[in-house]
Design a protein around this motif. Structure first.
Motif, PDB file in Angstrom:
ATOM      1  N   ASP A 177       0.833  -1.196   0.000  1.00  0.00           N
ATOM      2  CA  ASP A 177       0.000   0.000   0.000  1.00  0.00           C
ATOM      3  C   ASP A 177       0.871   1.250   0.000  1.00  0.00           C
ATOM      4  OD1 ASP A 177      -3.000   0.942   0.567  1.00  0.00           O
ATOM      5  OD2 ASP A 177      -1.641   2.220   1.718  1.00  0.00           O
ATOM      6  N   HIS A 178       1.788   1.344   0.951  1.00  0.00           N
ATOM      7  CA  HIS A 178       2.735   2.453   1.006  1.00  0.00           C
ATOM      8  C   HIS A 178       3.767   2.146   2.084  1.00  0.00           C
ATOM      9  CE1 HIS A 178       0.115   3.441   4.385  1.00  0.00           C
ATOM     10  NE2 HIS A 178       1.009   4.313   4.814  1.00  0.00           N
ATOM     11  N   HIS A 257      -8.727   5.374   3.339  1.00  0.00           N
ATOM     12  CA  HIS A 257      -8.477   3.932   3.358  1.00  0.00           C
ATOM     13  C   HIS A 257      -9.776   3.129   3.442  1.00  0.00           C
ATOM     14  CE1 HIS A 257      -4.115   3.511   3.353  1.00  0.00           C
ATOM     15  NE2 HIS A 257      -4.063   4.636   4.045  1.00  0.00           N
ATOM     16  N   LEU A 260     -10.702   2.775  -0.064  1.00  0.00           N
ATOM     17  CA  LEU A 260      -9.829   1.822  -0.742  1.00  0.00           C
ATOM     18  C   LEU A 260     -10.227   0.386  -0.412  1.00  0.00           C
ATOM     19  CD1 LEU A 260      -6.325   3.506  -0.268  1.00  0.00           C
ATOM     20  CD2 LEU A 260      -7.732   3.484  -2.330  1.00  0.00           C
ATOM     21  N   THR A 267      -3.366   2.104  -2.149  1.00  0.00           N
ATOM     22  CA  THR A 267      -2.972   3.462  -2.510  1.00  0.00           C
ATOM     23  C   THR A 267      -2.213   3.482  -3.825  1.00  0.00           C
ATOM     24  OG1 THR A 267      -2.827   4.069  -0.161  1.00  0.00           O
ATOM     25  CG2 THR A 267      -1.690   5.486  -1.722  1.00  0.00           C
ATOM     26  N   TYR A 271      -3.417   5.035  -7.509  1.00  0.00           N
ATOM     27  CA  TYR A 271      -2.599   5.971  -8.279  1.00  0.00           C
ATOM     28  C   TYR A 271      -2.436   5.486  -9.717  1.00  0.00           C
ATOM     29  CZ  TYR A 271       1.427   8.788  -9.681  1.00  0.00           C
ATOM     30  OH  TYR A 271       2.275   9.630 -10.348  1.00  0.00           O
TER      31      TYR A 271
END
Length: 332
Positions: A177-178, A257, A260, A267, A271
């Motif tokens: 996710d990140h 989130h 999501l 994330t 994008y």
């Protein structure tokens, strides 16, 4: 004497030059146009300083709520004020336990890495479950269902679905996710639930602290007589401002989130949806939710999974994800 043969670890061993170049080109297509961590490898140096910062904020908050305000109110006040103090203290400690449990679960849980020498094992076009060999790989590069073999040049390994390379961690992360500096870890398949619970309980805790300290905070701007020390006043002021700021900022992240999870995306995938607008993993809100939180409702708000969910839901391991039944018909 017989010559001992050493097994090479190159996952593209046996492929032709054209096939290698084709796989490398396809891997470049899946890389984001701009990697925000490209020049941020210094984030590794932060290490546990971020954890100490989080614990410092928790410590200041605990001192302001428990030591400075509500324990003295519980001792000296009576009647309804004492009941309110008991309620605030119980709820504060309960949320604090869940917050710290979720936080350290996210910090110390590996988000999920690609198993050594992992290779795609299913020929989705032919429907065979045997390991693919070099001659069969060319048939999987993109075919009718829109899938293609993904390969990471930095790791030198194939990439499972929804896997991305983290420049800070220096490896590929399953369902990445990140990379979060606050948890000093990547957020991926194995700790995404813990990260979401950390946001959830942090929002509840900071909101409770903000509301419980609001009356004492307003004393700063009134003509009422102040009965506590300047140090206690300063701590109350600092705790109120910090928790108000965190509550407002975390609310935005939490809403993002939640959306999501409802769409079964990440994330990074959100994008990249400009190039892949169709959400092939969107199975409906409830099934999407269960792919993150599991099927046992008792464990939905706990940073843990049941053994049954781990066994019957491969998506929780980060390597296999069910697709929408109508996905193949939507991709042209």
């Amino acid at each position: 004497m017989p010559v001992e043969r050493k097994e090479l670890s190159d996952p593209l061993l046996g492929f032709t030059t054209d096939q290698r170049q084709s796989f490398l080109r396809s891997s470049n297509d899946s890389v984001m146009a701009w990697n925000v961590f490209r020049f941020c490898t210094a984030l590794k140096g932060l290490g546990f300083l971020m954890i100490l910062l989080v614990l410092g904020v928790v410590g200041v908050t605990y001192y302001a709520v428990v030591v400075t305000n509500y324990v003295p109110a519980l001792i000296h006040a009576g009647g309804l004020d004492s009941l309110v103090s008991v309620g605030v203290l119980i709820l504060f400690h309960a949320l604090l336990v869940m917050l710290l449990w979720s936080y350290f679960s996210c910090v110390f849980t590996d988000p999920g890495g690609v198993p050594p020498n992992w290779r795609p094992t299913i020929d989705e076009e032919g429907g065979e479950a045997d390991a693919l060999n070099a001659s069969e790989f060319s048939r999987l590069e993109p075919h009718s269902s829109g899938h293609k073999i993904r390969y990471c040049r930095k790791c030198g390994n194939f990439k499972p679905p929804r896997c991305h390379h983290c420049s800070v961690c220096g490896r590929c992360i399953l369902k990445m996710d990140h990379h979060c500096v606050w948890v000093v870890n990547c957020v991926g398949a194995l700790n995404y639930k813990y990260f979401l619970l950390f946001l959830f309980y942090t929002f509840l805790e900071t909101t409770l602290v903000t509301l419980s300290l609001l009356p004492n905070f307003l004393v700063f701007f009134s003509d009422q007589e102040i009965h506590i020390s300047p140090a206690a006043l300063a701590t109350t002021f600092m705790a109120f401002v910090l928790n108000l700021a965190f509550a407002l900022s975390i609310l935005g992240f939490l809403i993002m989130h939640i959306s999501l999870v409802a769409a079964n995306t990440t994330t990074i995938e959100a994008y990249e949806k400009r190039s892949s607008p169709k959400r092939c993993y969107d199975l409906g809100r409830m099934k999407n939710f269960q792919q993150v939180f599991g099927t046992d409702t008792v464990y939905w708000f706990l940073p843990a999974y049941t053994d049954e969910d781990k066994q019957r839901m491969p998506c929780l391991q980060g390597l296999e994800y069910p697709l929408r039944p109508d996905f193949d018909s939507e991709v042209s």
